[in-house]
Design a protein around this motif. Structure first.
Motif, PDB file in Angstrom:
ATOM      1  N   LEU A   2       0.831  -1.199   0.000  1.00 55.53           N
ATOM      2  CA  LEU A   2       0.000   0.000   0.000  1.00 55.53           C
ATOM      3  C   LEU A   2       0.872   1.258   0.000  1.00 55.53           C
ATOM      4  N   LYS A   3       1.971   1.205   0.759  1.00 54.18           N
ATOM      5  CA  LYS A   3       2.905   2.327   0.833  1.00 54.18           C
ATOM      6  C   LYS A   3       3.448   2.673  -0.559  1.00 54.18           C
ATOM      7  N   ILE A   4       3.782   1.656  -1.343  1.00 47.86           N
ATOM      8  CA  ILE A   4       4.318   1.874  -2.699  1.00 47.86           C
ATOM      9  C   ILE A   4       3.243   2.462  -3.606  1.00 47.86           C
ATOM     10  N   ILE A   5       2.035   1.937  -3.520  1.00 48.25           N
ATOM     11  CA  ILE A   5       0.933   2.431  -4.353  1.00 48.25           C
ATOM     12  C   ILE A   5       0.636   3.897  -4.048  1.00 48.25           C
ATOM     13  N   LEU A   6       0.544   4.222  -2.756  1.00 48.66           N
ATOM     14  CA  LEU A   6       0.275   5.616  -2.365  1.00 48.66           C
ATOM     15  C   LEU A   6       1.387   6.547  -2.838  1.00 48.66           C
ATOM     16  N   TYR A  18       8.647   8.429 -10.520  1.00 50.11           N
ATOM     17  CA  TYR A  18       8.853   7.469  -9.429  1.00 50.11           C
ATOM     18  C   TYR A  18      10.160   6.721  -9.643  1.00 50.11           C
ATOM     19  N   LYS A  19      10.958   6.638  -8.579  1.00 52.04           N
ATOM     20  CA  LYS A  19      12.189   5.857  -8.590  1.00 52.04           C
ATOM     21  C   LYS A  19      12.131   4.877  -7.431  1.00 52.04           C
ATOM     22  N   PHE A  20      12.776   3.746  -7.567  1.00 49.62           N
ATOM     23  CA  PHE A  20      12.721   2.679  -6.585  1.00 49.62           C
ATOM     24  C   PHE A  20      13.011   3.197  -5.167  1.00 49.62           C
ATOM     25  N   GLY A  21      12.162   2.808  -4.248  1.00 53.24           N
ATOM     26  CA  GLY A  21      12.395   3.094  -2.845  1.00 53.24           C
ATOM     27  C   GLY A  21      11.927   4.455  -2.357  1.00 53.24           C
ATOM     28  N   ILE A  22      11.420   5.301  -3.238  1.00 59.24           N
ATOM     29  CA  ILE A  22      10.906   6.601  -2.791  1.00 59.24           C
ATOM     30  C   ILE A  22       9.703   6.376  -1.878  1.00 59.24           C
ATOM     31  N   PHE A  23       9.639   7.149  -0.799  1.00 60.98           N
ATOM     32  CA  PHE A  23       8.460   7.143   0.065  1.00 60.98           C
ATOM     33  C   PHE A  23       8.008   8.578   0.262  1.00 60.98           C
ATOM     34  N   ILE A  24       6.759   8.856  -0.079  1.00 58.46           N
ATOM     35  CA  ILE A  24       6.158  10.167   0.157  1.00 58.46           C
ATOM     36  C   ILE A  24       4.929   9.947   1.027  1.00 58.46           C
ATOM     37  N   SER A  41      15.156   5.981  -3.169  1.00 58.00           N
ATOM     38  CA  SER A  41      15.235   5.762  -1.724  1.00 58.00           C
ATOM     39  C   SER A  41      15.158   7.046  -0.900  1.00 58.00           C
ATOM     40  N   VAL A  42      14.598   8.106  -1.453  1.00 54.44           N
ATOM     41  CA  VAL A  42      14.345   9.334  -0.686  1.00 54.44           C
ATOM     42  C   VAL A  42      13.060   9.133   0.104  1.00 54.44           C
ATOM     43  N   GLU A  43      13.049   9.597   1.355  1.00 51.27           N
ATOM     44  CA  GLU A  43      11.854   9.509   2.184  1.00 51.27           C
ATOM     45  C   GLU A  43      11.430  10.896   2.635  1.00 51.27           C
TER      46      GLU A  43
END
Length: 142
Positions: A2-6, A18-24, A41-43
């Motif tokens: 769900l985190k990836i979809i959001l 979108y790049k792998f590991g980004i969390f917004i 991988s930026v959060e």
């Protein structure tokens, strides 16, 4: 999952590839009409605000982490290199209030920027810090 979809939805909303590991986090806000670039991988945690002027650029490189309630503003540029940790409630801006005319209230004089802000890789900016103006912070700084 769900985190990836959001996060992918937020990337679409804000026109960020979108790049792998980004969390917004869903409570992140992006304001202005400048450019925001996030590497893999930026959060960006809850209530982070990124604000860009028309020609402003905010670049956050690989593995950097912006903690809750932090605010980053760019009139020219703010560049955060790789693996930087930014604590909660941090303010980073390359602009400041203009104050040339002592006969005019500061709030009516607008803003100015004398350059940009660059934060070197593997640096840690602690809670409640303020970085304002034309500033360069080197690598491995605390």
């Amino acid at each position: 999952m769900l985190k990836i979809i959001l996060t992918k939805l937020w990337c679409i909303r804000y026109h960020i590839p979108y790049k792998f590991g980004i969390f917004i986090h869903p409570f992140v806000k992006l304001l202005g009409n400048g450019t925001v670039s996030l590497d893999k991988s930026v959060e960006l945690h809850a209530n982070v605000l990124l604000d860009t002027a028309e020609n402003g650029v905010i670049t956050i490189e690989e593995g950097s982490n912006i903690n809750s309630y932090s605010r980053i503003e760019a009139m020219n540029f703010v560049r955060i290199e790789s693996d930087v940790l930014i604590g909660p409630n941090v303010y980073i801006s390359d602009r400041n209030h203009a104050y040339k005319d002592v006969n005019t209230p500061i709030k009516k004089q607008g803003y100015y920027s004398a350059g940009g802000v660059q934060i070197g890789s593997e640096t840690w900016i602690g809670i409640h810090a303020a970085i304002i103006g034309n500033v360069t912070i080197g690598k491995h700084c605390v």
